[in-house]
Design a protein around this motif. Structure first.
Motif, PDB file in Angstrom:
ATOM      1  N   ASN A  57      -3.383   1.358  11.188  1.00 53.60           N
ATOM      2  CA  ASN A  57      -1.958   1.592  10.988  1.00 53.60           C
ATOM      3  C   ASN A  57      -1.776   2.851  10.133  1.00 53.60           C
ATOM      4  O   ASN A  57      -2.133   2.858   8.956  1.00 53.60           O
ATOM      5  CB  ASN A  57      -1.339   0.372  10.306  1.00 53.60           C
ATOM      6  N   TYR A  58      -1.219   3.904  10.713  1.00 53.14           N
ATOM      7  CA  TYR A  58      -1.092   5.137   9.951  1.00 53.14           C
ATOM      8  C   TYR A  58      -0.070   5.029   8.832  1.00 53.14           C
ATOM      9  O   TYR A  58      -0.068   5.828   7.911  1.00 53.14           O
ATOM     10  CB  TYR A  58      -0.852   6.366  10.836  1.00 53.14           C
ATOM     11  N   GLU A  59       0.778   4.013   8.856  1.00 54.17           N
ATOM     12  CA  GLU A  59       1.682   3.766   7.727  1.00 54.17           C
ATOM     13  C   GLU A  59       0.870   3.341   6.497  1.00 54.17           C
ATOM     14  O   GLU A  59       1.141   3.782   5.381  1.00 54.17           O
ATOM     15  CB  GLU A  59       2.682   2.669   8.097  1.00 54.17           C
ATOM     16  N   VAL A  60      -0.131   2.491   6.722  1.00 55.96           N
ATOM     17  CA  VAL A  60      -1.028   2.069   5.640  1.00 55.96           C
ATOM     18  C   VAL A  60      -1.822   3.266   5.128  1.00 55.96           C
ATOM     19  O   VAL A  60      -1.990   3.451   3.914  1.00 55.96           O
ATOM     20  CB  VAL A  60      -1.969   0.939   6.110  1.00 55.96           C
ATOM     21  N   ILE A  61      -2.302   4.103   6.042  1.00 52.89           N
ATOM     22  CA  ILE A  61      -3.048   5.300   5.652  1.00 52.89           C
ATOM     23  C   ILE A  61      -2.175   6.205   4.780  1.00 52.89           C
ATOM     24  O   ILE A  61      -2.625   6.740   3.762  1.00 52.89           O
ATOM     25  CB  ILE A  61      -3.545   6.074   6.900  1.00 52.89           C
ATOM     26  N   ASN A  62      -0.918   6.355   5.152  1.00 53.28           N
ATOM     27  CA  ASN A  62       0.004   7.173   4.371  1.00 53.28           C
ATOM     28  C   ASN A  62       0.160   6.629   2.951  1.00 53.28           C
ATOM     29  O   ASN A  62       0.146   7.392   1.985  1.00 53.28           O
ATOM     30  CB  ASN A  62       1.357   7.257   5.072  1.00 53.28           C
ATOM     31  N   ILE A  63       0.294   5.323   2.817  1.00 52.09           N
ATOM     32  CA  ILE A  63       0.421   4.708   1.490  1.00 52.09           C
ATOM     33  C   ILE A  63      -0.834   4.976   0.668  1.00 52.09           C
ATOM     34  O   ILE A  63      -0.754   5.333  -0.513  1.00 52.09           O
ATOM     35  CB  ILE A  63       0.698   3.196   1.619  1.00 52.09           C
ATOM     36  N   ILE A  64      -2.016   4.811   1.280  1.00 53.78           N
ATOM     37  CA  ILE A  64      -3.274   5.075   0.578  1.00 53.78           C
ATOM     38  C   ILE A  64      -3.306   6.526   0.096  1.00 53.78           C
ATOM     39  O   ILE A  64      -3.640   6.800  -1.066  1.00 53.78           O
ATOM     40  CB  ILE A  64      -4.487   4.773   1.490  1.00 53.78           C
ATOM     41  N   ASP A  85     -12.904   5.538   0.906  1.00 59.65           N
ATOM     42  CA  ASP A  85     -13.358   4.189   0.537  1.00 59.65           C
ATOM     43  C   ASP A  85     -12.278   3.144   0.806  1.00 59.65           C
ATOM     44  O   ASP A  85     -12.567   2.049   1.298  1.00 59.65           O
ATOM     45  CB  ASP A  85     -13.777   4.133  -0.930  1.00 59.65           C
ATOM     46  N   ARG A  86     -11.043   3.469   0.500  1.00 55.07           N
ATOM     47  CA  ARG A  86      -9.949   2.518   0.734  1.00 55.07           C
ATOM     48  C   ARG A  86      -9.678   2.315   2.213  1.00 55.07           C
ATOM     49  O   ARG A  86      -9.387   1.196   2.645  1.00 55.07           O
ATOM     50  CB  ARG A  86      -8.689   2.979   0.011  1.00 55.07           C
ATOM     51  N   VAL A  87      -9.756   3.388   3.009  1.00 54.90           N
ATOM     52  CA  VAL A  87      -9.560   3.258   4.460  1.00 54.90           C
ATOM     53  C   VAL A  87     -10.638   2.349   5.044  1.00 54.90           C
ATOM     54  O   VAL A  87     -10.344   1.429   5.814  1.00 54.90           O
ATOM     55  CB  VAL A  87      -9.568   4.644   5.144  1.00 54.90           C
ATOM     56  N   HIS A  90     -10.108  -1.276   4.046  1.00 62.92           N
ATOM     57  CA  HIS A  90      -8.968  -1.896   4.734  1.00 62.92           C
ATOM     58  C   HIS A  90      -9.234  -2.110   6.221  1.00 62.92           C
ATOM     59  O   HIS A  90      -8.724  -3.052   6.824  1.00 62.92           O
ATOM     60  CB  HIS A  90      -7.717  -1.035   4.545  1.00 62.92           C
ATOM     61  N   TYR A  91     -10.037  -1.220   6.800  1.00 65.66           N
ATOM     62  CA  TYR A  91     -10.347  -1.271   8.234  1.00 65.66           C
ATOM     63  C   TYR A  91     -11.862  -1.241   8.436  1.00 65.66           C
ATOM     64  O   TYR A  91     -12.419  -0.214   8.829  1.00 65.66           O
ATOM     65  CB  TYR A  91      -9.674  -0.104   8.975  1.00 65.66           C
ATOM     66  N   PRO A  92     -12.540  -2.355   8.186  1.00 65.55           N
ATOM     67  CA  PRO A  92     -14.006  -2.361   8.275  1.00 65.55           C
ATOM     68  C   PRO A  92     -14.533  -2.134   9.690  1.00 65.55           C
ATOM     69  O   PRO A  92     -15.728  -1.888   9.860  1.00 65.55           O
ATOM     70  CB  PRO A  92     -14.392  -3.745   7.753  1.00 65.55           C
ATOM     71  N   PHE A  93     -13.672  -2.152  10.700  1.00 67.94           N
ATOM     72  CA  PHE A  93     -14.098  -1.947  12.085  1.00 67.94           C
ATOM     73  C   PHE A  93     -14.145  -0.471  12.481  1.00 67.94           C
ATOM     74  O   PHE A  93     -14.541  -0.146  13.597  1.00 67.94           O
ATOM     75  CB  PHE A  93     -13.190  -2.711  13.057  1.00 67.94           C
ATOM     76  N   TYR A 121     -17.417   9.759   7.160  1.00 68.00           N
ATOM     77  CA  TYR A 121     -18.109   8.475   7.138  1.00 68.00           C
ATOM     78  C   TYR A 121     -18.463   8.085   8.567  1.00 68.00           C
ATOM     79  O   TYR A 121     -17.662   8.268   9.480  1.00 68.00           O
ATOM     80  CB  TYR A 121     -17.194   7.402   6.530  1.00 68.00           C
ATOM     81  N   THR A 122     -19.662   7.560   8.738  1.00 72.04           N
ATOM     82  CA  THR A 122     -20.085   6.966  10.018  1.00 72.04           C
ATOM     83  C   THR A 122     -20.614   5.578   9.715  1.00 72.04           C
ATOM     84  O   THR A 122     -21.504   5.422   8.851  1.00 72.04           O
ATOM     85  CB  THR A 122     -21.185   7.812  10.693  1.00 72.04           C
TER      86      THR A 122
END
Length: 128
Positions: A57-64, A85-87, A90-93, A121-122
């Motif tokens: 969700n790019y809205e969540v990314i924006n908040i981060i 790290d936060r992304v 929040h999105y371990p997949f 990150y990979t």
């Protein structure tokens, strides 16, 4: 969707403009400067294009981004790592992710459009 097909989806935010106080020199913490932030994430597309839980969700990314940009640091390397790290948390997949920050018109001699720091990150390969 056929199990033979595997689609990789990309979700990104580009040029998120933030005014922040990051910088090595104490005066940068007082005067501030504009930054542009990019975050890009890739992941395996599930086929469900109408479910927000199956995407980044790019809205969540924006908040981060906005939260981390307000957390003053000396080094942009620290800021991009915290965002990434936060992304990932929040999105371990996610398969891959990148965070980059451009410092617009950095205070140095000459005309410099921007300085740039990026971290990638990979995800580790899963054992079968």
């Amino acid at each position: 969707m056929s199990s033979a097909n595997s689609y990789i989806q990309t979700v990104a935010l580009r040029d998120v403009k933030c005014f922040a106080l990051h910088g090595w020199y104490p005066e940068e913490h007082l005067t501030g400067i504009y930054f542009l932030v990019d975050v890009v994430a890739t992941f395996v597309h599930t086929g469900d294009t109408e479910n927000l839980n199956h995407t980044v969700n790019y809205e969540v990314i924006n908040i981060i981004i906005l939260e981390e940009m307000q957390n003053t640091q000396k080094m942009l390397e620290t800021v991009v790592k915290r965002i990434l790290d936060r992304v990932i948390a929040h999105y371990p997949f996610v398969l891959t992710a990148q965070a980059g920050i451009r410092k617009m018109n950095p205070p140095m001699p000459g005309e410099v459009g921007h300085s740039f720091v990026q971290l990638s990150y990979t995800a580790p390969e899963k054992k079968a």
